[in-house]
Design a protein around this motif. Structure first.
Motif, PDB file in Angstrom:
ATOM      1  N   PHE A  19       0.837  -1.205   0.000  1.00 35.25           N
ATOM      2  CA  PHE A  19       0.000   0.000   0.000  1.00 35.25           C
ATOM      3  C   PHE A  19       0.870   1.252   0.000  1.00 35.25           C
ATOM      4  O   PHE A  19       2.076   1.178   0.240  1.00 35.25           O
ATOM      5  CB  PHE A  19      -0.945  -0.017   1.195  1.00 35.25           C
ATOM      6  N   VAL A  20       0.225   2.372  -0.225  1.00 39.68           N
ATOM      7  CA  VAL A  20       0.966   3.647  -0.288  1.00 39.68           C
ATOM      8  C   VAL A  20       1.712   3.911   1.016  1.00 39.68           C
ATOM      9  O   VAL A  20       2.786   4.509   1.039  1.00 39.68           O
ATOM     10  CB  VAL A  20       0.018   4.808  -0.659  1.00 39.68           C
ATOM     11  N   THR A  21       1.139   3.438   2.112  1.00 36.11           N
ATOM     12  CA  THR A  21       1.817   3.597   3.392  1.00 36.11           C
ATOM     13  C   THR A  21       1.405   2.479   4.333  1.00 36.11           C
ATOM     14  O   THR A  21       0.465   1.729   4.064  1.00 36.11           O
ATOM     15  CB  THR A  21       1.531   4.988   4.008  1.00 36.11           C
ATOM     16  N   THR A  74      -8.226  16.997  11.786  1.00 43.74           N
ATOM     17  CA  THR A  74      -9.367  17.787  11.302  1.00 43.74           C
ATOM     18  C   THR A  74      -9.922  18.664  12.419  1.00 43.74           C
ATOM     19  O   THR A  74     -10.183  19.858  12.209  1.00 43.74           O
ATOM     20  CB  THR A  74     -10.466  16.837  10.762  1.00 43.74           C
ATOM     21  N   PHE A  97      -5.982  17.287   0.921  1.00 40.21           N
ATOM     22  CA  PHE A  97      -7.017  16.375   1.402  1.00 40.21           C
ATOM     23  C   PHE A  97      -8.235  17.227   1.755  1.00 40.21           C
ATOM     24  O   PHE A  97      -8.100  18.379   2.196  1.00 40.21           O
ATOM     25  CB  PHE A  97      -6.489  15.631   2.632  1.00 40.21           C
ATOM     26  N   THR A 100      -8.996  19.964   4.697  1.00 43.94           N
ATOM     27  CA  THR A 100      -8.532  21.360   4.727  1.00 43.94           C
ATOM     28  C   THR A 100      -9.722  22.304   4.539  1.00 43.94           C
ATOM     29  O   THR A 100      -9.982  23.180   5.379  1.00 43.94           O
ATOM     30  CB  THR A 100      -7.479  21.603   3.617  1.00 43.94           C
ATOM     31  N   VAL A 142      -1.273  24.852   2.765  1.00 41.92           N
ATOM     32  CA  VAL A 142      -0.926  23.481   3.191  1.00 41.92           C
ATOM     33  C   VAL A 142       0.534  23.222   2.798  1.00 41.92           C
ATOM     34  O   VAL A 142       0.914  23.513   1.663  1.00 41.92           O
ATOM     35  CB  VAL A 142      -1.826  22.444   2.474  1.00 41.92           C
ATOM     36  N   ASP A 168      -2.126  24.393   7.392  1.00 43.80           N
ATOM     37  CA  ASP A 168      -2.455  22.984   7.512  1.00 43.80           C
ATOM     38  C   ASP A 168      -1.122  22.258   7.347  1.00 43.80           C
ATOM     39  O   ASP A 168      -0.596  22.116   6.231  1.00 43.80           O
ATOM     40  CB  ASP A 168      -3.458  22.578   6.424  1.00 43.80           C
ATOM     41  N   HIS A 171       1.071  17.250   7.017  1.00 37.32           N
ATOM     42  CA  HIS A 171       2.131  16.400   6.457  1.00 37.32           C
ATOM     43  C   HIS A 171       3.516  16.800   6.954  1.00 37.32           C
ATOM     44  O   HIS A 171       4.501  16.195   6.537  1.00 37.32           O
ATOM     45  CB  HIS A 171       2.162  16.517   4.929  1.00 37.32           C
ATOM     46  N   SER A 192      -1.374  16.497  11.838  1.00 32.46           N
ATOM     47  CA  SER A 192      -2.146  15.258  11.962  1.00 32.46           C
ATOM     48  C   SER A 192      -1.221  14.132  12.409  1.00 32.46           C
ATOM     49  O   SER A 192      -0.111  13.997  11.884  1.00 32.46           O
ATOM     50  CB  SER A 192      -2.760  14.882  10.614  1.00 32.46           C
ATOM     51  N   ALA A 195      -2.911   7.446  11.421  1.00 29.30           N
ATOM     52  CA  ALA A 195      -2.156   6.215  11.135  1.00 29.30           C
ATOM     53  C   ALA A 195      -1.283   6.324   9.887  1.00 29.30           C
ATOM     54  O   ALA A 195      -0.242   5.665   9.800  1.00 29.30           O
ATOM     55  CB  ALA A 195      -3.147   5.063  10.963  1.00 29.30           C
ATOM     56  N   GLY A 204      -4.888  11.250  15.838  1.00 30.30           N
ATOM     57  CA  GLY A 204      -4.376  12.321  16.692  1.00 30.30           C
ATOM     58  C   GLY A 204      -4.027  13.547  15.879  1.00 30.30           C
ATOM     59  O   GLY A 204      -4.042  13.526  14.642  1.00 30.30           O
ATOM     60  N   TYR A 295       5.725  11.499   1.883  1.00 31.91           N
ATOM     61  CA  TYR A 295       5.127  10.948   0.658  1.00 31.91           C
ATOM     62  C   TYR A 295       6.204  10.891  -0.416  1.00 31.91           C
ATOM     63  O   TYR A 295       7.208  11.601  -0.324  1.00 31.91           O
ATOM     64  CB  TYR A 295       3.985  11.868   0.160  1.00 31.91           C
ATOM     65  N   ARG A 323      -1.282   5.843  -4.731  1.00 30.53           N
ATOM     66  CA  ARG A 323      -2.490   6.671  -4.564  1.00 30.53           C
ATOM     67  C   ARG A 323      -2.379   7.964  -5.356  1.00 30.53           C
ATOM     68  O   ARG A 323      -1.294   8.537  -5.488  1.00 30.53           O
ATOM     69  CB  ARG A 323      -2.701   6.997  -3.080  1.00 30.53           C
ATOM     70  N   TYR A 325      -3.100  11.001  -4.676  1.00 32.06           N
ATOM     71  CA  TYR A 325      -3.283  12.186  -3.826  1.00 32.06           C
ATOM     72  C   TYR A 325      -2.765  13.392  -4.587  1.00 32.06           C
ATOM     73  O   TYR A 325      -1.582  13.401  -4.945  1.00 32.06           O
ATOM     74  CB  TYR A 325      -2.489  12.060  -2.531  1.00 32.06           C
ATOM     75  N   PHE A 326      -3.518  14.432  -4.976  1.00 38.59           N
ATOM     76  CA  PHE A 326      -4.850  14.709  -4.547  1.00 38.59           C
ATOM     77  C   PHE A 326      -5.769  14.860  -5.757  1.00 38.59           C
ATOM     78  O   PHE A 326      -5.869  15.932  -6.333  1.00 38.59           O
ATOM     79  CB  PHE A 326      -4.868  15.976  -3.684  1.00 38.59           C
TER      80      PHE A 326
HETATM   81  N1  T4K Z   1      -5.036  18.049   6.169  1.00 41.00           N
HETATM   82  C1  T4K Z   1      -4.336  17.294   5.296  1.00 41.00           C
HETATM   83  C2  T4K Z   1      -3.466  17.974   4.298  1.00 41.00           C
HETATM   84  C3  T4K Z   1      -4.414  15.902   5.359  1.00 41.00           C
HETATM   85  O1  T4K Z   1      -3.722  15.143   4.477  1.00 41.00           O
HETATM   86  C4  T4K Z   1      -5.240  15.307   6.334  1.00 41.00           C
HETATM   87  C5  T4K Z   1      -5.371  13.881   6.398  1.00 41.00           C
HETATM   88  C6  T4K Z   1      -5.931  16.142   7.239  1.00 41.00           C
HETATM   89  C7  T4K Z   1      -5.803  17.519   7.115  1.00 41.00           C
HETATM   90  C8  T4K Z   1      -6.812  15.604   8.318  1.00 41.00           C
HETATM   91  O2  T4K Z   1      -6.090  14.939   9.334  1.00 41.00           O
HETATM   92  P1  T4K Z   1      -6.822  13.755  10.167  1.00 41.00           P
HETATM   93  O3  T4K Z   1      -8.131  14.298  10.634  1.00 41.00           O
HETATM   94  O4  T4K Z   1      -6.968  12.562   9.269  1.00 41.00           O
HETATM   95  O5  T4K Z   1      -5.868  13.538  11.323  1.00 41.00           O
HETATM   96  C9  T4K Z   1      -5.825   9.222   4.444  1.00 41.00           C
HETATM   97  C10 T4K Z   1      -6.024   9.595   5.884  1.00 41.00           C
HETATM   98  O6  T4K Z   1      -7.219   9.077   6.446  1.00 41.00           O
HETATM   99  C11 T4K Z   1      -5.956  11.050   6.150  1.00 41.00           C
HETATM  100  O7  T4K Z   1      -5.602  11.189   7.512  1.00 41.00           O
HETATM  101  C12 T4K Z   1      -4.891  11.732   5.308  1.00 41.00           C
HETATM  102  N2  T4K Z   1      -4.891  13.163   5.464  1.00 41.00           N
HETATM  103  C13 T4K Z   1      -5.095  11.421   3.855  1.00 41.00           C
HETATM  104  C14 T4K Z   1      -4.057  12.057   2.961  1.00 41.00           C
HETATM  105  O8  T4K Z   1      -4.980  10.014   3.694  1.00 41.00           O
HETATM  106  P2  T4K Z   1      -7.244   7.721   2.883  1.00 41.00           P
HETATM  107  O9  T4K Z   1      -8.700   7.635   2.688  1.00 41.00           O
HETATM  108  O10 T4K Z   1      -6.376   7.800   1.700  1.00 41.00           O
HETATM  109  O11 T4K Z   1      -6.715   6.555   3.863  1.00 41.00           O
HETATM  110  P3  T4K Z   1      -6.731   5.007   3.677  1.00 41.00           P
HETATM  111  O12 T4K Z   1      -7.536   4.408   4.763  1.00 41.00           O
HETATM  112  O13 T4K Z   1      -7.049   4.635   2.283  1.00 41.00           O
HETATM  113  O14 T4K Z   1      -5.201   4.647   3.980  1.00 41.00           O
HETATM  114  C15 T4K Z   1      -4.180   4.672   3.017  1.00 41.00           C
HETATM  115  C16 T4K Z   1      -3.354   3.392   3.156  1.00 41.00           C
HETATM  116  O15 T4K Z   1      -2.686   3.390   4.403  1.00 41.00           O
HETATM  117  C17 T4K Z   1      -4.183   2.122   3.145  1.00 41.00           C
HETATM  118  O16 T4K Z   1      -4.314   1.685   1.839  1.00 41.00           O
HETATM  119  C18 T4K Z   1      -3.370   1.168   3.981  1.00 41.00           C
HETATM  120  C19 T4K Z   1      -2.619   2.072   4.938  1.00 41.00           C
HETATM  121  N3  T4K Z   1      -3.214   2.059   6.266  1.00 41.00           N
HETATM  122  C20 T4K Z   1      -4.223   2.941   6.573  1.00 41.00           C
HETATM  123  C21 T4K Z   1      -4.791   2.935   7.824  1.00 41.00           C
HETATM  124  C22 T4K Z   1      -5.909   3.893   8.147  1.00 41.00           C
HETATM  125  C23 T4K Z   1      -2.762   1.160   7.221  1.00 41.00           C
HETATM  126  O17 T4K Z   1      -1.842   0.356   6.925  1.00 41.00           O
HETATM  127  N4  T4K Z   1      -3.294   1.181   8.458  1.00 41.00           N
HETATM  128  C24 T4K Z   1      -4.314   2.026   8.799  1.00 41.00           C
HETATM  129  O18 T4K Z   1      -4.780   2.018   9.951  1.00 41.00           O
HETATM  130  O19 T4K Z   1      -7.039   9.009   3.807  1.00 41.00           O
END
Ligand code: T4K
Length: 383
Positions: A19-21, A74, A97, A100, A142, A168, A171, A192, A195, A204, A295, A323, A325-326
């Motif tokens: 995965f991406v991370t 957030t 993301f 913001t 950002v 913001d 990252h 942020s 995870a 967090g 990233y 991924r 992004y964005f």
């Molecule tokens: N501002 C900016 C510029 C941000 O990038 C973000 C969050 C925020 C504000 C808000 O902060 P938070 O409220 O989230 O603290 C992810 C994250 O959920 C998000 O926190 C993050 N930016 C954004 C860039 O990426 P998704 O939907 O791409 O996440 P997801 O679940 O597809 O995860 C990506 C990959 O990471 C998965 O394919 C596998 C891996 N993963 C993910 C999780 C959640 C794990 O291995 N374990 C895990 O628990 O949004």
């Protein structure tokens, strides 16, 4: 329900995809003593001892004076805007993301999107002034992918027009420029610790505050607005980090340098292997930046043998989940699309970037062989 029935633990399906991370996690046995302390004290939340210790430890690690922990990034953004009493219009980037801009809508503020710089993919300071109106009260840039914004140019514009700046910095954990931590810039910065971030506490976040008074106001806002048992000064929210997250953060902090060092190694390997690949552009930091390698975005240009989306699919066929992004831009989501500033004509650079960028996997557990394999597929540009 039978209270004595044993709980059945369901194991996740094995998944060999890259995965991406992937979160970097301190060894479980090192976390047990922290859990024992929580079980002994019964303090689970509301600014307990681990919460206070993590705030102090992060201030020291990040080189900042004051920091307030949050349940997520957030809520940190939403509260930062409230703390500075921001209203009206706020200038921000569409290339981020969605949280913001959502933080603005949660405060009844109108986002005004301004295009990004083609080299940094951060808000383009040259385009900010034209978007300022009598209703503008702040700028929310950002540090995209952890690459620092042009903080000096943004400060000059904000000073000239009496605007607040809220970064913001989701990252930008640990990122430094020649003048120190990038988190010191602006009126407030929000981090942020999700995870997926360089430093995670499961969920967090934090706000970096310039002084103790601002931190105090933010501490009240994240606790329903309570000042003491009988005094509520604002319609605050519950955005506190729990003790279990804070304890995990304290442990994670001991391992974060090693995690960032591994990221830097992967970053260098990708750069080495992709340097001469026609049609692939890697983003560069300004000379003095100490990066966190949060990233690894590449831009798939028109002289690459296939489109960004075709490369995305090609990698997926090899079980590599990069991924985009964005993509889509925030300004293309339904709740923003109708805004005059959301038109693609106003955002040509961001529109182009959203179609070209692919974030390749980068995380400490990625092996050299895996990085070579991913870079090899990108370099070949075919199966
Ligand atoms: N501002 C900016 C510029 C941000 O990038 C973000 C969050 C925020 C504000 C808000 O902060 P938070 O409220 O989230 O603290 C992810 C994250 O959920 C998000 O926190 C993050 N930016 C954004 C860039 O990426 P998704 O939907 O791409 O996440 P997801 O679940 O597809 O995860 C990506 C990959 O990471 C998965 O394919 C596998 C891996 N993963 C993910 C999780 C959640 C794990 O291995 N374990 C895990 O628990 O949004």
């Amino acid at each position: 329900m039978n209270a004595a029935a044993p709980v059945r633990v369901i194991s996740p399906e094995p998944d060999d995809r890259i995965f991406v991370t992937q979160p970097h996690m301190a060894p479980l046995d090192e976390f047990i003593p922290y859990l024992e302390k929580i079980w002994e004290s019964k303090v689970l939340t509301n600014r307990g001892p681990f919460h206070r210790q993590l705030e102090d430890a992060l201030c020291e690690y990040l080189g900042v004076e004051h920091l307030a922990l949050f349940a997520n990034g957030t809520l940190a953004l939403v509260t930062a805007l409230q703390a500075l009493r921001i209203t009206g219009e706020v200038i921000t980037t569409p290339y981020s993301f969605v949280a913001t801009a959502h933080s603005l809508l949660w405060n009844g503020i109108k986002p005004v999107f301004v295009d990004i710089d083609p080299d940094t993919l951060n808000l383009d300071p040259h385009k900010i002034e034209a978007a300022i109106t009598p209703q503008t009260t702040a700028i929310m840039p950002v540090h995209c992918y952890g690459h620092p914004c042009d903080v000096e140019a943004i400060r000059r514009i904000a000073d000239n027009y009496n605007l607040k700046v809220i970064y913001d910095a989701a990252h930008a954990f640990g990122v430094q420029t020649d003048s120190g931590s990038v988190l010191q810039h602006g009126d407030l910065s929000a981090l942020s610790f999700h995870a997926t971030k360089v430093f995670n506490t499961f969920e967090g976040g934090a706000i970096i505050c310039p002084d103790a008074k601002t931190k105090q106001r933010i501490d009240h806002l994240k606790n329903f607005g309570y000042v003491d048992e009988v005094t509520v000064v604002a319609p605050g929210i519950n955005a506190k980090m729990s003790e279990i997250n804070a304890a995990f953060g304290l442990l994670q902090l001991k391992h974060v340098d090693e995690a960032i060092a591994k990221r830097k190694r992967i970053d260098a390997m990708y750069r080495g292997q992709l340097r001469d690949v026609k049609g692939i552009r890697c983003l560069e930091d300004a000379g003095e930046t100490v990066a966190n390698c949060a990233y690894f975005p590449i831009l798939v240009e028109s002289d690459y043998p296939m489109s960004r989306d075709a490369l995305f699919e090609l990698l997926r066929s090899h079980d590599i989940v990069a991924r985009r992004y964005f993509y889509p831009l925030i300004s293309d989501f339904p709740m923003y699309r109708g805004l005059p500033s959301a038109s693609r004509d106003n955002l040509p650079v961001a529109t182009d970037a959203a179609l070209k960028v692919l974030c390749l996997p980068i995380y400490p557990a990625l092996s050299d062989e895996q990085v070579e394999r991913i870079a090899g597929i990108v370099a070949r540009g075919r199966s």
